[in-house]
Design a protein around this motif. Sequence first.
Motif, PDB file in Angstrom:
ATOM      1  N   ARG A  73      16.845 -51.518  55.303  1.00  0.00           N
ATOM      2  CA  ARG A  73      16.220 -52.333  54.227  1.00  0.00           C
ATOM      3  C   ARG A  73      15.668 -53.605  54.676  1.00  0.00           C
ATOM      4  NH1 ARG A  73      18.508 -49.731  49.253  1.00  0.00           N
ATOM      5  NH2 ARG A  73      18.760 -47.746  49.814  1.00  0.00           N
ATOM      6  N   GLU A 100      23.480 -48.008  52.531  1.00  0.00           N
ATOM      7  CA  GLU A 100      22.479 -48.659  53.481  1.00  0.00           C
ATOM      8  C   GLU A 100      22.693 -48.452  54.747  1.00  0.00           C
ATOM      9  OE1 GLU A 100      21.537 -52.093  50.173  1.00  0.00           O
ATOM     10  OE2 GLU A 100      23.056 -52.399  51.419  1.00  0.00           O
ATOM     11  N   HIS A 129      21.704 -37.398  52.750  1.00  0.00           N
ATOM     12  CA  HIS A 129      20.152 -36.435  52.359  1.00  0.00           C
ATOM     13  C   HIS A 129      19.035 -37.425  52.866  1.00  0.00           C
ATOM     14  CE1 HIS A 129      17.628 -34.267  49.129  1.00  0.00           C
ATOM     15  NE2 HIS A 129      17.459 -33.842  50.260  1.00  0.00           N
ATOM     16  N   TYR A 130      19.054 -38.543  52.449  1.00  0.00           N
ATOM     17  CA  TYR A 130      18.207 -39.773  52.824  1.00  0.00           C
ATOM     18  C   TYR A 130      18.380 -39.830  54.492  1.00  0.00           C
ATOM     19  CZ  TYR A 130      15.276 -43.860  51.954  1.00  0.00           C
ATOM     20  OH  TYR A 130      14.273 -44.895  51.803  1.00  0.00           O
ATOM     21  N   GLU A 159      24.052 -38.136  48.936  1.00  0.00           N
ATOM     22  CA  GLU A 159      22.626 -38.777  48.575  1.00  0.00           C
ATOM     23  C   GLU A 159      22.158 -39.523  49.875  1.00  0.00           C
ATOM     24  OE1 GLU A 159      20.115 -37.823  46.595  1.00  0.00           O
ATOM     25  OE2 GLU A 159      20.957 -37.174  44.834  1.00  0.00           O
ATOM     26  N   ALA A 160      23.177 -40.120  50.289  1.00  0.00           N
ATOM     27  CA  ALA A 160      22.827 -40.975  51.508  1.00  0.00           C
ATOM     28  C   ALA A 160      22.657 -40.192  52.777  1.00  0.00           C
ATOM     29  CB  ALA A 160      23.962 -42.051  51.816  1.00  0.00           C
ATOM     30  N   TYR A 178      16.398 -37.372  56.510  1.00  0.00           N
ATOM     31  CA  TYR A 178      14.673 -37.821  56.666  1.00  0.00           C
ATOM     32  C   TYR A 178      14.615 -38.868  57.904  1.00  0.00           C
ATOM     33  CZ  TYR A 178      13.271 -35.131  52.787  1.00  0.00           C
ATOM     34  OH  TYR A 178      13.258 -34.261  51.802  1.00  0.00           O
ATOM     35  N   GLN A 202       9.602 -44.703  51.736  1.00  0.00           N
ATOM     36  CA  GLN A 202       9.374 -44.497  52.897  1.00  0.00           C
ATOM     37  C   GLN A 202       9.238 -45.985  53.561  1.00  0.00           C
ATOM     38  OE1 GLN A 202       9.110 -41.819  55.221  1.00  0.00           O
ATOM     39  NE2 GLN A 202      10.067 -40.952  53.535  1.00  0.00           N
ATOM     40  N   THR A 248      20.942 -45.152  56.008  1.00  0.00           N
ATOM     41  CA  THR A 248      19.725 -44.808  55.428  1.00  0.00           C
ATOM     42  C   THR A 248      18.826 -45.922  56.128  1.00  0.00           C
ATOM     43  OG1 THR A 248      20.135 -46.084  53.536  1.00  0.00           O
ATOM     44  CG2 THR A 248      20.271 -43.711  53.225  1.00  0.00           C
ATOM     45  N   ASN A 304      10.603 -35.827  49.829  1.00  0.00           N
ATOM     46  CA  ASN A 304      10.158 -37.254  49.801  1.00  0.00           C
ATOM     47  C   ASN A 304      10.065 -38.235  48.634  1.00  0.00           C
ATOM     48  OD1 ASN A 304       9.526 -37.257  52.574  1.00  0.00           O
ATOM     49  ND2 ASN A 304       7.432 -36.432  52.182  1.00  0.00           N
ATOM     50  N   LYS A 305      11.385 -37.946  47.818  1.00  0.00           N
ATOM     51  CA  LYS A 305      11.659 -38.890  46.904  1.00  0.00           C
ATOM     52  C   LYS A 305      12.249 -40.313  47.204  1.00  0.00           C
ATOM     53  CE  LYS A 305      16.287 -37.235  46.052  1.00  0.00           C
ATOM     54  NZ  LYS A 305      17.206 -36.968  44.871  1.00  0.00           N
ATOM     55  N   PHE A 306      12.285 -40.301  48.422  1.00  0.00           N
ATOM     56  CA  PHE A 306      12.874 -41.540  48.983  1.00  0.00           C
ATOM     57  C   PHE A 306      11.941 -42.479  49.646  1.00  0.00           C
ATOM     58  CE2 PHE A 306      15.768 -38.038  50.303  1.00  0.00           C
ATOM     59  CZ  PHE A 306      16.627 -38.220  49.459  1.00  0.00           C
TER      60      PHE A 306
END
Lengths: 70, 351
Positions: B309, B303, B162-163, B159-160, B166, A13, B306, A9-11
């Motif tokens: 924003r 963006e 990875h995010y 990394e994108a 989630y 939220q 993920t 959870n380093k991103f």
Amino acid sequence: MFPTKPPANKFAQPLTFLLCFNCKTENSRPFKEGDYVFLEVEEKCPKCGSNKMLVTGIYVKEKQEKKKEV
Amino acid sequence: MAFLLYPGFNQRIQMSYMLRDLEKKLNKLKMIDEDVKAKTIESLQRYAEEGRDVKSELEKLLDSFIISPESMDPYGIVWKLEHIVNTWEDRFEEDVMKLCSKADNMKVKTLTNLVEVARGIHYIYRVVRHYYLLGKKTSNIYLILQMQMLMPQIMEIAEAYHYASYAFSQGQPIGDGIGVLAVAKLAYGKEKKTYEIAKDTIVQEMDFEGRKLIIVRAVGPGGTVGRPGEGVKKVVEAEGDKVKLIITIDAGLKLEGEDSGKVIEGVGVAIGGTGVDKYKIEEIAKNKGIPLYAIVIYESIVEAITPMRESIAKSVDKILEKVKQTILEKVDKDYTVIVAGIGNSVGIGVT
């Protein structure tokens, strides 16, 4: 060669933004699984106490950064 | 000291430094791959029946492949590609549905996206590992150098992903969904007729200042992009010559230094992907002489996959202002306009 576990959870939220049907105030809270945009939820409005709100947005808040023009 | 002057020795030292750097990044990629896989297994397990071997079934899905059609004779390649891609999507979704028998239809779509993310990062890891090992085995400095130069962009994409894992595991809207979000807001609160026109694609018909406004979008809040090309084609065929304008709204890749969430207008069809949907809309629009307008919202590749924003989410009002203005200017009363919201509908409900 010494791998470390990536921090969980380093991103950042996202927040869920809710609009009260009664007083039209926009509130926000951390995102909960099951939330989606345009979902009508039965949650208490912190301002007027009415318990019907609409999810108007789910997004990650950004800090205002002053950009250098290139 | 004399051996340092030996031709090629400096190059060997440089290569060992580059290999070490690549190895470090490869290890990081491996960690991301494992973390995404663990997250995917955890999400799938919540909806799978007790005792089902989710891990081995996921491995099978991660290693599956798609063979693109033969292009030696390009005639009819779009339809062949469409057939293969549709078969692939249907099979992938069926496999996830079988695996997660407790999940509803919408959740299956989001979980399918999650498996696709896991497959994407696993593929990146395999390719980087391949070039690393090949470069090391053959001591090919040029291969290693090229790989090392590409690594910053590859790591950013990793990394994108990875995010994104989630976001998909929890059903959060992603940047790519801005087109869908815009049309959802356009339809919100209006009296309309809603029906499914193609797989995972819905149509919403309503009145807008005396014009017939037809919205085409992916059904939400599950994660799917639908089949907007097929949807628009069917709508145009049904409406005959009444359609006077097609507007597509989608996220577009920005260049470095440009602002995310900037709304830009242009002409053509704003759709990414395999090109099948774009082809279908262009083809029907050309045959019927319908102008194609596009609205693009700038965002980076990171963006796009993920969680959305703020700057992107807040562009919706600007998009709608432009859409409404264009309709009033270009379409006369009693005629039809199609507005297609393109993108992934994860976390965006049907209004």
